[in-house]
Design a protein around this motif. Structure first.
Motif, PDB file in Angstrom:
ATOM      1  N   THR A   1      60.491  41.033  37.799  1.00  0.00           N
ATOM      2  CA  THR A   1      61.914  41.349  37.854  1.00  0.00           C
ATOM      3  C   THR A   1      62.146  42.699  37.193  1.00  0.00           C
ATOM      4  OG1 THR A   1      62.468  40.348  35.711  1.00  0.00           O
ATOM      5  CG2 THR A   1      62.478  38.894  37.642  1.00  0.00           C
ATOM      6  N   ILE A   2      63.230  43.361  37.596  1.00  0.00           N
ATOM      7  CA  ILE A   2      63.659  44.565  36.893  1.00  0.00           C
ATOM      8  C   ILE A   2      65.165  44.463  36.670  1.00  0.00           C
ATOM      9  CG2 ILE A   2      63.918  45.903  39.040  1.00  0.00           C
ATOM     10  CD1 ILE A   2      63.168  48.414  37.373  1.00  0.00           C
ATOM     11  N   GLU A   3      65.575  44.705  35.432  1.00  0.00           N
ATOM     12  CA  GLU A   3      66.994  44.677  35.111  1.00  0.00           C
ATOM     13  C   GLU A   3      67.433  46.076  34.704  1.00  0.00           C
ATOM     14  OE1 GLU A   3      70.187  41.739  33.053  1.00  0.00           O
ATOM     15  OE2 GLU A   3      68.373  42.126  31.889  1.00  0.00           O
ATOM     16  N   LEU A   4      68.451  46.578  35.408  1.00  0.00           N
ATOM     17  CA  LEU A   4      69.044  47.870  35.113  1.00  0.00           C
ATOM     18  C   LEU A   4      70.331  47.598  34.342  1.00  0.00           C
ATOM     19  CD1 LEU A   4      68.629  49.339  38.720  1.00  0.00           C
ATOM     20  CD2 LEU A   4      67.039  49.614  36.792  1.00  0.00           C
TER      21      LEU A   4
ATOM     22  N   ARG B   1      68.571  50.906  28.382  1.00  0.00           N
ATOM     23  CA  ARG B   1      67.386  50.040  28.481  1.00  0.00           C
ATOM     24  C   ARG B   1      67.143  49.614  29.923  1.00  0.00           C
ATOM     25  NH1 ARG B   1      64.633  46.619  24.846  1.00  0.00           N
ATOM     26  NH2 ARG B   1      63.752  44.733  25.753  1.00  0.00           N
ATOM     27  N   ILE B   2      65.941  49.841  30.383  1.00  0.00           N
ATOM     28  CA  ILE B   2      65.483  49.348  31.686  1.00  0.00           C
ATOM     29  C   ILE B   2      64.279  48.459  31.384  1.00  0.00           C
ATOM     30  CG2 ILE B   2      64.455  49.992  33.904  1.00  0.00           C
ATOM     31  CD1 ILE B   2      65.946  52.770  33.366  1.00  0.00           C
ATOM     32  N   GLU B   3      64.274  47.253  31.923  1.00  0.00           N
ATOM     33  CA  GLU B   3      63.212  46.317  31.557  1.00  0.00           C
ATOM     34  C   GLU B   3      62.611  45.649  32.787  1.00  0.00           C
ATOM     35  OE1 GLU B   3      62.502  43.026  28.106  1.00  0.00           O
ATOM     36  OE2 GLU B   3      64.392  42.882  29.185  1.00  0.00           O
ATOM     37  N   VAL B   4      61.289  45.630  32.824  1.00  0.00           N
ATOM     38  CA  VAL B   4      60.548  44.895  33.853  1.00  0.00           C
ATOM     39  C   VAL B   4      59.778  43.769  33.176  1.00  0.00           C
ATOM     40  CG1 VAL B   4      58.717  44.987  35.597  1.00  0.00           C
ATOM     41  CG2 VAL B   4      60.325  46.888  35.388  1.00  0.00           C
TER      42      VAL B   4
ATOM     43  N   TRP C   1      70.319  43.182  38.478  1.00  0.00           N
ATOM     44  CA  TRP C   1      69.036  42.491  38.273  1.00  0.00           C
ATOM     45  C   TRP C   1      68.347  42.319  39.625  1.00  0.00           C
ATOM     46  CZ3 TRP C   1      67.103  37.790  40.030  1.00  0.00           C
ATOM     47  CH2 TRP C   1      66.034  37.225  39.324  1.00  0.00           C
ATOM     48  N   HIS C   2      67.033  42.481  39.638  1.00  0.00           N
ATOM     49  CA  HIS C   2      66.270  42.355  40.885  1.00  0.00           C
ATOM     50  C   HIS C   2      65.049  41.471  40.663  1.00  0.00           C
ATOM     51  CE1 HIS C   2      68.254  46.301  40.843  1.00  0.00           C
ATOM     52  NE2 HIS C   2      68.335  46.214  42.156  1.00  0.00           N
ATOM     53  N   GLN C   3      64.689  40.722  41.698  1.00  0.00           N
ATOM     54  CA  GLN C   3      63.425  39.987  41.686  1.00  0.00           C
ATOM     55  C   GLN C   3      62.627  40.306  42.935  1.00  0.00           C
ATOM     56  OE1 GLN C   3      63.027  35.769  40.752  1.00  0.00           O
ATOM     57  NE2 GLN C   3      61.389  35.629  42.267  1.00  0.00           N
ATOM     58  N   SER C   4      61.325  40.486  42.744  1.00  0.00           N
ATOM     59  CA  SER C   4      60.448  40.741  43.893  1.00  0.00           C
ATOM     60  C   SER C   4      60.275  39.473  44.713  1.00  0.00           C
ATOM     61  CB  SER C   4      59.081  41.245  43.421  1.00  0.00           C
ATOM     62  OG  SER C   4      58.446  40.288  42.591  1.00  0.00           O
ATOM     63  N   LEU C   5      60.318  39.628  46.023  1.00  0.00           N
ATOM     64  CA  LEU C   5      60.082  38.528  46.965  1.00  0.00           C
ATOM     65  C   LEU C   5      58.839  38.867  47.792  1.00  0.00           C
ATOM     66  CD1 LEU C   5      63.821  37.891  47.937  1.00  0.00           C
ATOM     67  CD2 LEU C   5      62.419  36.536  46.379  1.00  0.00           C
ATOM     68  N   GLY C   6      58.835  38.502  49.072  1.00  0.00           N
ATOM     69  CA  GLY C   6      57.620  38.703  49.855  1.00  0.00           C
ATOM     70  C   GLY C   6      56.598  37.635  49.505  1.00  0.00           C
ATOM     71  N   GLY C   7      55.343  37.918  49.731  1.00  0.00           N
ATOM     72  CA  GLY C   7      54.300  36.938  49.442  1.00  0.00           C
ATOM     73  C   GLY C   7      54.531  35.657  50.216  1.00  0.00           C
ATOM     74  N   ALA C   8      54.486  34.509  49.507  1.00  0.00           N
ATOM     75  CA  ALA C   8      54.595  33.202  50.163  1.00  0.00           C
ATOM     76  C   ALA C   8      55.952  32.967  50.801  1.00  0.00           C
ATOM     77  CB  ALA C   8      54.298  32.097  49.151  1.00  0.00           C
ATOM     78  N   VAL C   9      56.998  33.673  50.343  1.00  0.00           N
ATOM     79  CA  VAL C   9      58.333  33.480  50.927  1.00  0.00           C
ATOM     80  C   VAL C   9      58.331  33.857  52.401  1.00  0.00           C
ATOM     81  CG1 VAL C   9      60.777  34.096  50.773  1.00  0.00           C
ATOM     82  CG2 VAL C   9      59.395  34.006  48.700  1.00  0.00           C
ATOM     83  N   SER C  10      57.583  34.895  52.747  1.00  0.00           N
ATOM     84  CA  SER C  10      57.583  35.409  54.129  1.00  0.00           C
ATOM     85  C   SER C  10      56.619  34.671  55.048  1.00  0.00           C
ATOM     86  CB  SER C  10      57.266  36.912  54.129  1.00  0.00           C
ATOM     87  OG  SER C  10      56.030  37.159  53.488  1.00  0.00           O
TER      88      SER C  10
END
Length: 450
Positions: A240-243, A250-253, A339-348
């Motif tokens: 995840t990345i939160e802006l 603060r930017i946090e992954v 806020w963001h979360q990576s998808l892809g992988g098994a979701v697709s």
């Protein structure tokens, strides 16, 4: 014919615990139910549904109290709360677990861990398993094991039957398969009252976690590197990345890797080369320790807030990144974030029409967040969220049904894409009289959509 009586733990406005019983996570949309019944078993649920229908009392369904728009509450009606039905039965041999609908994620993770297994689900430990699952369910194991609903094998549900009655049914791949399809991403509360869910579980032991932080000046570079890396890296790694608002600086992954720390350190090298990280941590821990690490305490305290969201199908342009930067430079307060979360992988692995969860091709889930302390702050915070969503709409698509937004006009297509018509068919088959209704509930075909 004798009228049905309410059973279970019943709370009314006259009771001392009414305030606590009626309070959901979002304090900015207060509601005052006439009766709240905390069901202890399936019979209590059946009785509550029958009672509401016989007495023509409007009602809502509730489990974890995390409905962002407080769809699980109403004024002067009945709230059917299943949170005290939270038993978990795990079968380590068949790698399955039957979980009652009121269980919160913290309890689910802890009890499954005692068997050395888990399910992919969310990070906020008080979130109810049922609402999360029915809307899809994203979290830090998503890219490896899929959405929570992708691991669902069966539901048990109380549906409205004819003559103001109620009946218990099951739905799985073979029985009521159309309802089972709809229950994997079609949102909670649309078709009936889910009483339990059976999942496929996954063995788990130690995992590796990481956190990296930067200051504001690295905003563009860090986000661009993350979005071109996170959805495409090893599927055992979800991040995840939160802006945050500019004033927070603060930017946090954060991320979780099902594998050793030595391998994780290699995988995150592209991030470490972006900008000038001010802090970085990588460690290998027992999986259960990640539950506390990723949980947001503030995310489980009732407060005044507004949220919305969207999906990203391809990396955002520099112009879109600058729009986010501009909005966060002019945020209503320090609690505003994207806020963001990576998808892809098994979701697709699934086609968008294989389940009701439509956004299989999205690479990122994006959530817009703000909270405030006083009533006079509400308007500017809500307007900020809505302007942000509209400003990014050319570069994004849809919204996650578990991040509902009452201001979205074409909400059926926004949440469900091309699956809307099939969801309405399922609704018409299982709840033709629209017994289960709330703002933004799926209507049967004999009801107007707006």
């Amino acid at each position: 014919m004798e009228k049905t009586k309410l059973t279970g733990r019943i709370v009314t406005p006259k009771d001392s615990d009414y305030e606590q019983a009626r309070t959901n996570l979002n304090l900015s949309i207060p509601k005052f139910p006439k009766v709240i019944v905390f069901c202890q078993n399936v019979e209590d649920i059946v009785n509550a549904l029958k009672w509401a229908r016989e007495n023509r009392v409007p009602f809502r369904l509730r489990s974890g109290r995390h409905s962002f728009e407080n769809f699980s509450l109403l004024n002067r009606g009945l709230v059917i709360d299943v949170s005290e039905m939270n038993q978990i039965i795990c079968n380590r041999q068949s790698l399955t677990a039957k979980i009652e609908a009121g269980a919160g994620l913290g309890k689910v993770y802890q009890e499954l861990w005692e068997y050395g297994v888990t399910i992919p689900a969310g990070t906020s430990i008080n979130t109810g398993i049922v609402g999360l699952t029915l809307g899809g369910g994203i979290g830090l194991l998503t890219r490896l094991y899929g959405l929570t609903c992708d691991n669902l094998l069966e539901i048990e549900m109380v549906k409205a039957s004819s003559n103001r009655g109620a009946e218990v049914i099951k739905a799985n791949k073979y029985e009521n398969s159309d309802l089972f399809w709809a229950s994997r991403g079609g949102g909670g509360g649309n078709f009936g009252i889910v009483t339990s869910l059976t999942f496929r579980v996954h063995p788990i032991s130690d995992v590796s976690i990481f956190s990296i932080t930067w200051e504001w000046e690295d905003f563009e570079e860090v986000f661009n590197v993350w979005q071109n890396w996170a959805p495409f890296t090893n599927k055992r790694l979800t991040s995840t990345i939160e802006l945050r608002a500019k004033e927070v600086n603060r930017i946090e992954v954060l991320g979780e890797f099902v594998g050793p720390a030595t391998k994780l350190k290699q995988l995150i090298q592209p991030l470490l080369e972006a900008g000038s990280p001010i802090d970085q941590r990588v460690k290998e821990v027992p999986y259960i320790d990640t539950v506390k690490f990723f949980d947001s305490p503030s995310g489980d305290r009732p407060t005044h807030f507004k949220r919305s969201g969207s999906f990203i199908e391809k990396p955002l342009s520099r112009e879109a990144i600058l729009k986010m930067k501009q909005f966060l430079s002019n945020a209503p307060n320090e609690n505003a974030a994207i806020w963001h979360q990576s998808l892809g992988g098994a979701v697709s692995r699934f086609d968008p029409k294989d389940t009701a969860y439509y956004y299989r091709e999205a690479i990122i889930g994006q959530e817009y967040i703000s909270s405030w302390n006083t009533e006079r702050e509400e308007r500017k915070n809500v307007e900020w969220i809505e302007r942000l969503r509209r400003a990014l709409s050319k570069d994004t698509m849809g919204d996650y049904v578990n991040w509902p937004d009452i201001y979205i006009k074409d909400w059926p297509t926004t949440y469900y894409g091309e699956n809307v018509s099939r969801l309405r068919k399922v609704k018409t088959a299982y709840d033709p009289y629209n017994v289960f209704t709330f703002p933004q509930s799926i209507p049967p075909y004999n009801k107007r959509i707006f």
